[in-house]
Design a protein around this motif. Structure first.
Motif, PDB file in Angstrom:
ATOM      1  N   GLY A 250      -3.994  11.849 -21.805  1.00  0.00           N
ATOM      2  CA  GLY A 250      -3.230  11.421 -20.633  1.00  0.00           C
ATOM      3  C   GLY A 250      -2.959   9.932 -20.657  1.00  0.00           C
ATOM      4  N   THR A 251      -2.246   9.445 -19.647  1.00  0.00           N
ATOM      5  CA  THR A 251      -2.036   8.008 -19.514  1.00  0.00           C
ATOM      6  C   THR A 251      -2.439   7.580 -18.106  1.00  0.00           C
ATOM      7  N   VAL A 252      -2.959   6.351 -18.015  1.00  0.00           N
ATOM      8  CA  VAL A 252      -3.358   5.797 -16.723  1.00  0.00           C
ATOM      9  C   VAL A 252      -2.100   5.339 -16.008  1.00  0.00           C
ATOM     10  N   GLU A 253      -1.968   5.762 -14.762  1.00  0.00           N
ATOM     11  CA  GLU A 253      -0.826   5.284 -13.980  1.00  0.00           C
ATOM     12  C   GLU A 253      -1.289   4.178 -13.056  1.00  0.00           C
ATOM     13  N   GLN A 254      -0.467   3.134 -12.954  1.00  0.00           N
ATOM     14  CA  GLN A 254      -0.824   2.040 -12.054  1.00  0.00           C
ATOM     15  C   GLN A 254      -0.744   2.551 -10.624  1.00  0.00           C
ATOM     16  N   GLU A 255      -1.875   2.497  -9.914  1.00  0.00           N
ATOM     17  CA  GLU A 255      -1.880   3.038  -8.554  1.00  0.00           C
ATOM     18  C   GLU A 255      -3.019   2.420  -7.749  1.00  0.00           C
ATOM     19  N   THR A 256      -2.962   2.671  -6.450  1.00  0.00           N
ATOM     20  CA  THR A 256      -4.014   2.221  -5.558  1.00  0.00           C
ATOM     21  C   THR A 256      -4.980   3.372  -5.360  1.00  0.00           C
ATOM     22  N   ARG A 257      -6.285   3.066  -5.471  1.00  0.00           N
ATOM     23  CA  ARG A 257      -7.281   4.119  -5.286  1.00  0.00           C
ATOM     24  C   ARG A 257      -8.290   3.699  -4.230  1.00  0.00           C
ATOM     25  N   LEU A 258      -8.989   4.692  -3.720  1.00  0.00           N
ATOM     26  CA  LEU A 258      -9.956   4.458  -2.666  1.00  0.00           C
ATOM     27  C   LEU A 258     -11.323   4.870  -3.193  1.00  0.00           C
ATOM     28  N   PHE A 259     -12.358   4.066  -2.917  1.00  0.00           N
ATOM     29  CA  PHE A 259     -13.707   4.447  -3.335  1.00  0.00           C
ATOM     30  C   PHE A 259     -14.377   5.237  -2.215  1.00  0.00           C
ATOM     31  N   ASP A 260     -14.912   6.400  -2.575  1.00  0.00           N
ATOM     32  CA  ASP A 260     -15.624   7.225  -1.600  1.00  0.00           C
ATOM     33  C   ASP A 260     -17.129   7.087  -1.879  1.00  0.00           C
ATOM     34  N   PRO A 261     -17.829   6.296  -1.046  1.00  0.00           N
ATOM     35  CA  PRO A 261     -19.244   6.026  -1.334  1.00  0.00           C
ATOM     36  C   PRO A 261     -20.091   7.292  -1.301  1.00  0.00           C
ATOM     37  N   GLY A 262     -19.693   8.260  -0.450  1.00  0.00           N
ATOM     38  CA  GLY A 262     -20.464   9.495  -0.335  1.00  0.00           C
ATOM     39  C   GLY A 262     -20.490  10.262  -1.652  1.00  0.00           C
ATOM     40  N   ARG A 263     -19.344  10.323  -2.333  1.00  0.00           N
ATOM     41  CA  ARG A 263     -19.252  11.074  -3.585  1.00  0.00           C
ATOM     42  C   ARG A 263     -19.403  10.183  -4.804  1.00  0.00           C
ATOM     43  N   GLY A 264     -19.373   8.869  -4.589  1.00  0.00           N
ATOM     44  CA  GLY A 264     -19.504   7.948  -5.712  1.00  0.00           C
ATOM     45  C   GLY A 264     -18.302   7.995  -6.635  1.00  0.00           C
ATOM     46  N   GLU A 265     -17.115   8.332  -6.098  1.00  0.00           N
ATOM     47  CA  GLU A 265     -15.933   8.410  -6.964  1.00  0.00           C
ATOM     48  C   GLU A 265     -14.730   7.717  -6.312  1.00  0.00           C
ATOM     49  N   THR A 266     -13.693   7.489  -7.145  1.00  0.00           N
ATOM     50  CA  THR A 266     -12.471   6.909  -6.597  1.00  0.00           C
ATOM     51  C   THR A 266     -11.430   8.002  -6.562  1.00  0.00           C
ATOM     52  N   ARG A 267     -10.516   7.916  -5.591  1.00  0.00           N
ATOM     53  CA  ARG A 267      -9.420   8.889  -5.573  1.00  0.00           C
ATOM     54  C   ARG A 267      -8.112   8.195  -5.197  1.00  0.00           C
ATOM     55  N   SER A 268      -7.029   8.818  -5.615  1.00  0.00           N
ATOM     56  CA  SER A 268      -5.712   8.221  -5.454  1.00  0.00           C
ATOM     57  C   SER A 268      -5.319   8.131  -3.980  1.00  0.00           C
ATOM     58  N   MET A 269      -4.648   7.019  -3.603  1.00  0.00           N
ATOM     59  CA  MET A 269      -4.090   6.892  -2.264  1.00  0.00           C
ATOM     60  C   MET A 269      -2.581   6.932  -2.418  1.00  0.00           C
ATOM     61  N   ARG A 270      -2.042   8.114  -2.663  1.00  0.00           N
ATOM     62  CA  ARG A 270      -0.621   8.213  -2.989  1.00  0.00           C
ATOM     63  C   ARG A 270       0.268   7.612  -1.903  1.00  0.00           C
ATOM     64  N   SER A 271      -0.163   7.781  -0.661  1.00  0.00           N
ATOM     65  CA  SER A 271       0.662   7.310   0.460  1.00  0.00           C
ATOM     66  C   SER A 271       0.908   5.806   0.398  1.00  0.00           C
ATOM     67  N   LYS A 272       0.040   5.085  -0.296  1.00  0.00           N
ATOM     68  CA  LYS A 272       0.166   3.626  -0.346  1.00  0.00           C
ATOM     69  C   LYS A 272       1.223   3.178  -1.349  1.00  0.00           C
ATOM     70  N   GLU A 273       1.615   4.072  -2.242  1.00  0.00           N
ATOM     71  CA  GLU A 273       2.473   3.665  -3.345  1.00  0.00           C
ATOM     72  C   GLU A 273       3.755   2.975  -2.887  1.00  0.00           C
ATOM     73  N   GLU A 274       4.412   3.639  -1.961  1.00  0.00           N
ATOM     74  CA  GLU A 274       5.680   3.115  -1.505  1.00  0.00           C
ATOM     75  C   GLU A 274       5.523   1.779  -0.784  1.00  0.00           C
ATOM     76  N   ALA A 275       4.370   1.648  -0.130  1.00  0.00           N
ATOM     77  CA  ALA A 275       4.105   0.432   0.642  1.00  0.00           C
ATOM     78  C   ALA A 275       4.105  -0.798  -0.260  1.00  0.00           C
ATOM     79  N   HIS A 276       4.031  -0.602  -1.575  1.00  0.00           N
ATOM     80  CA  HIS A 276       4.005  -1.751  -2.478  1.00  0.00           C
ATOM     81  C   HIS A 276       5.322  -2.512  -2.496  1.00  0.00           C
ATOM     82  N   ASP A 277       6.364  -1.879  -1.951  1.00  0.00           N
ATOM     83  CA  ASP A 277       7.647  -2.565  -1.890  1.00  0.00           C
ATOM     84  C   ASP A 277       7.646  -3.453  -0.636  1.00  0.00           C
TER      85      ASP A 277
END
Lengths: 494, 95
Positions: A250-277
């Motif tokens: 796969g390839t890494v896509e430039q994106e904003t992610r959120l850290f979830d301390p409960g699960r110890g993992e990061t996940r994508s914040m797709r809704s933020k993508e557009e806000a980058h404009d």
């Protein structure tokens, strides 16, 4: 000490950069006269400017500008005498203006650097890319009602410094050391309280991976991580995720992610993508910010001693070990306490501080920190004041009490907050150095244990400690151990 | 400079402006005309001329760090469609 990740197809290196949002210490907000204090009733520290009522205009707070300049100077950074405020446009319920006033092309502070220390004693310079001034947003509470979000604008318009590092960090440990050092410096110069729990210091972490020596990979930005431990966990997880992704084709896509301390993992914040404009443009309500070099120089002249300089002085002038110096310097309050005790002792003992600095440092980092830790107290709330600590050290140095008794006295001081001299006087804890009295006790011990004395003289030298212990017991620990040792040797060996 | 319908749609969305499918074409044309008109400025030679940020020669005025405002919650909340316990109340916004 860079971290290498061993993947299925070979080694990978992690590359980390940080964007730290540090809330500026000031009484009023960046562009309004409303108060900044944490924890007030909702929406009571909001002016019509902060609520973005039509027709309101921003007027910049001079102190907030000074704080950003001080921070830049403390990081050895270039201060830009000309900087510009821009509008960063996005919509969110806690941003009443519909844009954040920030700085984009012309920030107030340019390149600088931070020296970080790692656990293994290694040091490393981490580049600072820039610092810009901007407004904080309000606070959204999502857990007050099942269908609604509650918005408090008290934080809206408080000044923030965004401190952007270069991608110079190579492991979670380096990232943690960077944050700790930055926090220490900000607290020394009083430009941010560094409180991550209350959100006055927040970190966005940029993580990418690459084959060692190759060009930078695509990065992901992990937003708003609010503790140093979480920053480390987030990096650990994210770097591994990227390696696995790439190795699986796969390839890494430039994106904003959120850290979830409960699960110890990061996940994508797709809704933020557009806000980058963000459609930045210069804020027409504000002229460019121009500073006088003399004003900047004056701010620089009034900066307090910085942690690196203090550490160096503790080592070279006071003879502390590098480790003790680092521990004391890490928190300004600790270093201040240490220096206050030294000052007192220097006056009362009329000896140079170097002669007792190590003893005092050991006592603070050992006994005092141990007790404070156990009681869950900060040094500011220490029941043992610096003057009392100095008096306790003086009692030891003057031979009035033994080190053993000093521990008991300290315990009482910590419980009651009493003056050590008073405790020693009232409880009769003064060390007995009178040879006549001690000799009496020794004679008693030797006659009570005549058999053991024989064994000792017959070559069982280990028993010496036993006799010392017996004599100390008889004097309830008050005998001067040095005198006991000397006299006992004479009696047993002579 | 010409702007296409897709760009208009994007700008409208970013600005949270609702725009009907039929209006996209005319809007694209209007915006293109405005931009072309403004573009005439680039014909002026501005080599070596610093950007003008104000028509009057003044510096950014500054305020002292003193609390002079706030404590006007009723006024702040007066126009809000919905409030509760001193908060603005808005439709749930959560990731």
């Amino acid at each position: 000490m860079g971290r290498i990740i061993q993947g299925a197809t070979g080694d990978w290196e992690m590359v980390i950069g940080m964007e730290v949002h540090a809330q500026v210490i000031s009484k009023a907000k960046l562009f309004s006269g409303a108060a900044t204090e944490f924890g007030a009733e909702p929406n009571t520290q909001v002016s019509l400017v902060d609520a973005a009522m039509p027709g309101m205009l921003p007027v910049i707070n001079r102190e907030c500008v000074a704080q950003a300049v001080r921070t830049g100077l403390a990081l050895g950074a270039r201060i830009n005498l000309y900087s510009v405020f821009d509008r960063k446009n996005y919509f969110y319920a806690d941003l009443p203006q519909g844009y954040q006033i920030s700085q984009y092309k012309y920030p107030i502070v340019g390149e600088g650097q931070i020296l970080i220390e790692l656990e293994n004693g290694e040091t490393k310079h981490v580049g600072i890319e820039r610092i810009h001034l901007e407004q904080d947003a309000g606070k959204s509470l999502h857990d007050q009602h099942p269908e609604y979000t509650y918005v408090d604008l008290n934080r809206s318009g408080v000044a923030l410094m965004e401190i952007v590092s270069k991608p110079d960090l190579r492991s979670p440990e380096e990232a943690a050391a960077y944050l700790r050092k930055l926090r220490t410096i900000l607290r020394y110069i009083g430009t941010c309280d560094g409180n991550m729990e209350q959100g006055s210091m927040r970190a966005d972490v940029n993580v990418s991976v690459r084959r060692p020596g190759e060009p930078l990979g695509t990065r992901c930005e992990i937003k708003n991580v609010n503790s140093i431990r979480f920053v480390q966990q987030a990096i650990e997880y994210e770097a591994r995720r990227q390696v696995d992704l790439i190795e699986d084709g796969g390839t890494v896509e430039q994106e904003t992610r959120l850290f979830d301390p409960g699960r110890g993992e990061t996940r994508s914040m797709r809704s933020k993508e557009e806000a980058h404009d963000y459609r930045y443009f210069p804020d027409p309500d504000l002229l460019p910010l121009t500073l006088d070099q003399t004003w900047v120089d004056d701010l620089g002249a009034h900066l307090p001693e910085l942690p690196d300089a203090k550490r160096e002085r503790f080592i070279s002038q006071l003879g502390l070990s590098a480790y003790a110096a680092s521990v004391l310097v890490a928190e300004k309050e600790h270093a201040d306490y240490f220096e206050a005790v030294l000052d007192q002792l220097e006056k009362s003992e009329a000896k140079p501080a170097k002669t007792f600095a190590t003893q005092v440092a050991n006592w603070i980092t050992g006994d005092l920190f141990g007790a404070l830790n156990k009681a869950g107290l900060s040094i500011a709330a220490s029941p043992v004041s610096a003057p009392h600590a100095a008096r306790l050290q003086k009692l030891i140095m003057d031979g009035v009490i033994s080190g053993r008794i000093a521990k008991d006295v300290f315990e009482i001081m910590f419980e009651t907050g009493d003056d050590p001299e008073k405790i020693v006087e009232e409880k009769g804890l003064k060390q007995v150095s009178d040879t006549g009295a001690i000799e009496g006790f020794i004679d008693e011990v030797l006659s009570d244990n005549a058999d053991k004395a024989e064994e000792y003289r017959g070559g069982k030298e280990k028993l010496f400690g036993f006799f010392v212990g017996q004599v100390m017991k008889k004097t309830q620990g008050k005998a001067n151990p040095k005198v006991v040792n000397e006299l006992l040797r004479k009696k047993l060996d002579g | 400079m010409s702007i296409d319908k897709a760009t208009v749609e994007k700008i409208a969305h970013l600005a949270r402006i609702e725009i009907s499918e039929e209006a996209l074409g005319p809007m694209a044309e209007e915006l293109s005309n405005i931009l072309t008109w403004v573009e005439q400025l680039s014909k002026v030679d501005t080599e070596g001329v610093p950007a003008m940020t104000s028509v009057v020669d003044v510096r950014l005025p500054m305020r002292e760090d003193v609390v002079t405002d706030g404590n006007c919650r009723d006024a702040i909340l007066a126009n809000a469609p919905k409030t509760d316990h001193g908060f603005f109340v808005v439709p749930k916004v959560i990731e």
